[in-house]
Write an enzyme that holds these catalytic residues in place. Structure first.
Site, mmCIF file in Angstrom:
data_model
loop_
_atom_site.group_PDB
_atom_site.id
_atom_site.type_symbol
_atom_site.label_atom_id
_atom_site.label_comp_id
_atom_site.label_asym_id
_atom_site.label_seq_id
_atom_site.Cartn_x
_atom_site.Cartn_y
_atom_site.Cartn_z
ATOM 1 N N PHE A 18 7.463 -36.889 -27.090
ATOM 2 C CA PHE A 18 7.489 -36.356 -25.723
ATOM 3 C C PHE A 18 6.956 -34.917 -25.687
ATOM 4 O O PHE A 18 5.904 -34.650 -25.076
ATOM 5 C CB PHE A 18 8.938 -36.464 -25.213
ATOM 6 C CG PHE A 18 9.265 -35.653 -24.004
ATOM 7 C CD1 PHE A 18 8.448 -35.676 -22.874
ATOM 8 C CD2 PHE A 18 10.423 -34.874 -23.979
ATOM 9 C CE1 PHE A 18 8.775 -34.926 -21.748
ATOM 10 C CE2 PHE A 18 10.751 -34.133 -22.856
ATOM 11 C CZ PHE A 18 9.925 -34.148 -21.746
ATOM 12 N N ASP A 38 2.130 -37.227 -36.973
ATOM 13 C CA ASP A 38 3.341 -37.950 -36.574
ATOM 14 C C ASP A 38 3.494 -39.148 -37.498
ATOM 15 O O ASP A 38 2.490 -39.735 -37.909
ATOM 16 C CB ASP A 38 3.212 -38.427 -35.109
ATOM 17 C CG ASP A 38 4.553 -38.616 -34.433
ATOM 18 O OD1 ASP A 38 5.325 -39.469 -34.911
ATOM 19 O OD2 ASP A 38 4.829 -37.920 -33.444
ATOM 20 N N ASN A 39 4.748 -39.522 -37.808
ATOM 21 C CA ASN A 39 4.936 -40.762 -38.590
ATOM 22 C C ASN A 39 5.281 -41.934 -37.676
ATOM 23 O O ASN A 39 5.508 -43.045 -38.154
ATOM 24 C CB ASN A 39 6.009 -40.584 -39.683
ATOM 25 C CG ASN A 39 7.390 -40.386 -39.104
ATOM 26 O OD1 ASN A 39 7.551 -40.251 -37.890
ATOM 27 N ND2 ASN A 39 8.394 -40.359 -39.955
ATOM 28 N N ASP A 63 4.227 -38.574 -42.606
ATOM 29 C CA ASP A 63 5.632 -38.150 -42.549
ATOM 30 C C ASP A 63 5.739 -36.775 -43.214
ATOM 31 O O ASP A 63 5.518 -36.653 -44.428
ATOM 32 C CB ASP A 63 6.475 -39.195 -43.303
ATOM 33 C CG ASP A 63 7.947 -38.808 -43.384
ATOM 34 O OD1 ASP A 63 8.305 -37.693 -42.947
ATOM 35 O OD2 ASP A 63 8.728 -39.634 -43.893
ATOM 36 N N LYS A 112 2.358 -20.723 -45.512
ATOM 37 C CA LYS A 112 2.198 -19.612 -46.469
ATOM 38 C C LYS A 112 0.844 -19.717 -47.166
ATOM 39 O O LYS A 112 0.112 -18.730 -47.274
ATOM 40 C CB LYS A 112 3.343 -19.672 -47.471
ATOM 41 C CG LYS A 112 3.361 -18.588 -48.504
ATOM 42 C CD LYS A 112 4.743 -18.574 -49.172
ATOM 43 C CE LYS A 112 4.663 -18.072 -50.588
ATOM 44 N NZ LYS A 112 4.365 -19.135 -51.574
ATOM 45 N N TYR A 152 21.791 -33.782 -36.965
ATOM 46 C CA TYR A 152 20.752 -33.085 -36.196
ATOM 47 C C TYR A 152 21.060 -31.582 -36.150
ATOM 48 O O TYR A 152 20.208 -30.753 -36.474
ATOM 49 C CB TYR A 152 20.712 -33.659 -34.785
ATOM 50 C CG TYR A 152 19.622 -33.110 -33.895
ATOM 51 C CD1 TYR A 152 18.287 -33.393 -34.154
ATOM 52 C CD2 TYR A 152 19.935 -32.340 -32.775
ATOM 53 C CE1 TYR A 152 17.286 -32.906 -33.313
ATOM 54 C CE2 TYR A 152 18.941 -31.856 -31.939
ATOM 55 C CZ TYR A 152 17.619 -32.139 -32.208
ATOM 56 O OH TYR A 152 16.624 -31.666 -31.380
ATOM 57 N N ARG A 193 19.000 -40.933 -23.517
ATOM 58 C CA ARG A 193 19.419 -39.689 -22.860
ATOM 59 C C ARG A 193 19.695 -39.925 -21.385
ATOM 60 O O ARG A 193 19.213 -40.893 -20.783
ATOM 61 C CB ARG A 193 18.379 -38.606 -23.081
ATOM 62 C CG ARG A 193 18.548 -38.054 -24.491
ATOM 63 C CD ARG A 193 17.744 -36.843 -24.712
ATOM 64 N NE ARG A 193 16.409 -37.188 -25.110
ATOM 65 C CZ ARG A 193 15.625 -36.372 -25.790
ATOM 66 N NH1 ARG A 193 16.051 -35.189 -26.139
ATOM 67 N NH2 ARG A 193 14.417 -36.737 -26.113
HETATM 68 N N1 UDP Z 1 25.177 -39.373 -20.663
HETATM 69 C C1 UDP Z 1 25.743 -40.208 -19.729
HETATM 70 N N2 UDP Z 1 25.214 -41.468 -19.564
HETATM 71 C C2 UDP Z 1 24.149 -41.935 -20.276
HETATM 72 C C3 UDP Z 1 23.559 -41.057 -21.223
HETATM 73 C C4 UDP Z 1 24.095 -39.792 -21.399
HETATM 74 O O1 UDP Z 1 26.707 -39.843 -19.040
HETATM 75 O O2 UDP Z 1 23.739 -43.096 -20.074
HETATM 76 C C5 UDP Z 1 25.752 -38.025 -20.840
HETATM 77 C C6 UDP Z 1 26.006 -37.603 -22.293
HETATM 78 O O3 UDP Z 1 27.280 -38.043 -22.727
HETATM 79 C C7 UDP Z 1 25.931 -36.099 -22.183
HETATM 80 C C8 UDP Z 1 24.903 -35.869 -21.079
HETATM 81 O O4 UDP Z 1 24.821 -37.086 -20.344
HETATM 82 O O5 UDP Z 1 27.150 -35.550 -21.773
HETATM 83 C C9 UDP Z 1 23.520 -35.510 -21.592
HETATM 84 O O6 UDP Z 1 23.220 -36.430 -22.595
HETATM 85 P P1 UDP Z 1 21.812 -36.523 -23.281
HETATM 86 O O7 UDP Z 1 21.895 -37.635 -24.271
HETATM 87 O O8 UDP Z 1 20.773 -36.588 -22.235
HETATM 88 O O9 UDP Z 1 21.589 -35.146 -24.051
HETATM 89 P P2 UDP Z 1 22.534 -34.154 -24.887
HETATM 90 O O10 UDP Z 1 22.492 -32.925 -24.081
HETATM 91 O O11 UDP Z 1 23.959 -34.688 -24.977
HETATM 92 O O12 UDP Z 1 21.879 -34.061 -26.196
#
Ligand code: UDP
Length: 320
Positions: A18, A38-39, A63, A112, A152, A193
């Site tokens: 993205f 990119d892998n 990678d 470097k 992460y 997300r």
């Molecule tokens: N979230 C949600 N429903 C979904 C996906 C995510 O309520 O289907 C919530 C998740 O628990 C978090 C927020 O939305 O509190 C943002 O989540 P995201 O995965 O987008 O990114 P994060 O900031 O947590 O890395």
């Protein structure tokens, strides 16, 4: 901010992802010779296929956790390779740790050797579940190293540490950006997300899944604003971390309601279990970016969400 970019050569890792794809677009547009790498474990060539005909773009399928070889000169490296959504790094914990640690080490070595300037993509996740609000760059964070997000968060914290070590010990020119939640076209609809999940559910006629009671907050930045911040940071002379994000904070429940309104869907919100260690609140303090980069976000959530929704709507899946 106008640079002499003629014949400058830049390596962008995570090019098919993205953010990487938007960066490749920006830097080819500015006249750089761009090498995208990119892998393809989370990225897709679809995101960059429109760049392949350009004379100043080439792609290496590689990678970066393994030795990175790039022939010829290199002026800049942007390290954006990594699984970046919680479901991706839960599925690929070892690759996530390796790309942030071994991958970063390989690229620092390359920088470097080539005397290139290196910018790393760090994250608001270095602040963990923050007890300081809003988060400024001097806050050290509240991360659970052995929790599911630790792979992460700790990889990114290590990435910052090794980048500072190369800067301090080898005198390498380095830049560190801490990226807060960012959205826009080319996010993966199934990356788990909140934004793609909600828009995908609206488009498929499914209920909208809010995790927990939806009172947790996030602050969403449109991708073009982020790319501008990265561009300015790369050409600044500032080596300490800089937050880039949009300080317009919203609860996830309100965010879901905004998307229901925008998409005109009649779906209802259903509440599901909150993931382990899900940060309760997140908003960047962007004072440093304002002062050093003269940067602040320009695209409102209303505008950005509309553009992003139109992108998702145009995907083949939704074209009958
Ligand atoms: N979230 C949600 N429903 C979904 C996906 C995510 O309520 O289907 C919530 C998740 O628990 C978090 C927020 O939305 O509190 C943002 O989540 P995201 O995965 O987008 O990114 P994060 O900031 O947590 O890395």
């Amino acid at each position: 901010m106008k640079e002499d970019t003629s014949a400058k050569r830049i390596l962008i890792t995570g090019a098919a992802g993205f953010l990487g794809s938007h960066l490749c677009e920006r830097f080819t547009g500015e006249g750089f010779e761009v090498i995208g790498m990119d892998n393809l474990i989370t990225g897709s060539l679809k995101n960059i296929e429109h760049l392949f005909p350009l004379p100043n773009f080439e792609f290496y399928h590689h990678d970066v956790s393994k030795f990175v070889f790039v022939p010829g000169k290199l002026d800049y490296i942007l390290h954006f390779a990594s699984p970046a959504s919680p479901i991706d790094y839960l599925k690929m914990p070892i690759q996530t740790l390796k790309v942030g640690s071994l991958g970063t080490h390989n690229l620092l070595g390359l920088a470097k050797a080539k005397k290139a300037r290196m910018l790393i993509a760090s994250t608001s996740e270095v602040y963990g579940d923050p007890v300081v609000h809003p988060q400024n760059e001097d806050y050290w964070g509240n991360v659970n190293p052995v929790g599911p997000r630790g792979v992460y968060d700790e990889a990114k914290r290590f990435q910052e540490a090794i980048t500072m070590a190369y800067h301090n010990y080898h005198g390498l020119e380095t830049r560190i950006i801490r990226i807060f939640n960012t959205y826009g076209p080319r996010m993966r609809l199934d990356d788990g997300r909140a934004l793609p999940a909600f828009m995908g559910q609206a488009l498929r006629g499914h209920d909208i899944t809010v995790f927990g009671d939806g009172s947790q907050t996030r602050s969403f930045c449109y991708v073009d604003d982020l790319v501008e911040g990265i561009y300015r940071l790369l050409f600044s002379d500032y080596h300490l971390p800089v937050n880039i994000g949009n300080p317009d904070e919203i609860s996830i429940k309100e965010f879901a309601e905004e998307i229901i309104k925008l998409t005109g869907s009649s779906q209802k919100i259903i509440y599901q279990e909150l993931p382990v260690d899900d940060p309760k609140q997140r908003r960047p303090d962007i004072q440093r970016a304002r002062e050093i980069l003269d940067w602040e976000p320009k695209v409102s959530r209303k505008e950005g969400l509309k553009i992003t929704y139109n992108y998702f709507k145009s995907l083949p899946e939704f074209q009958q």
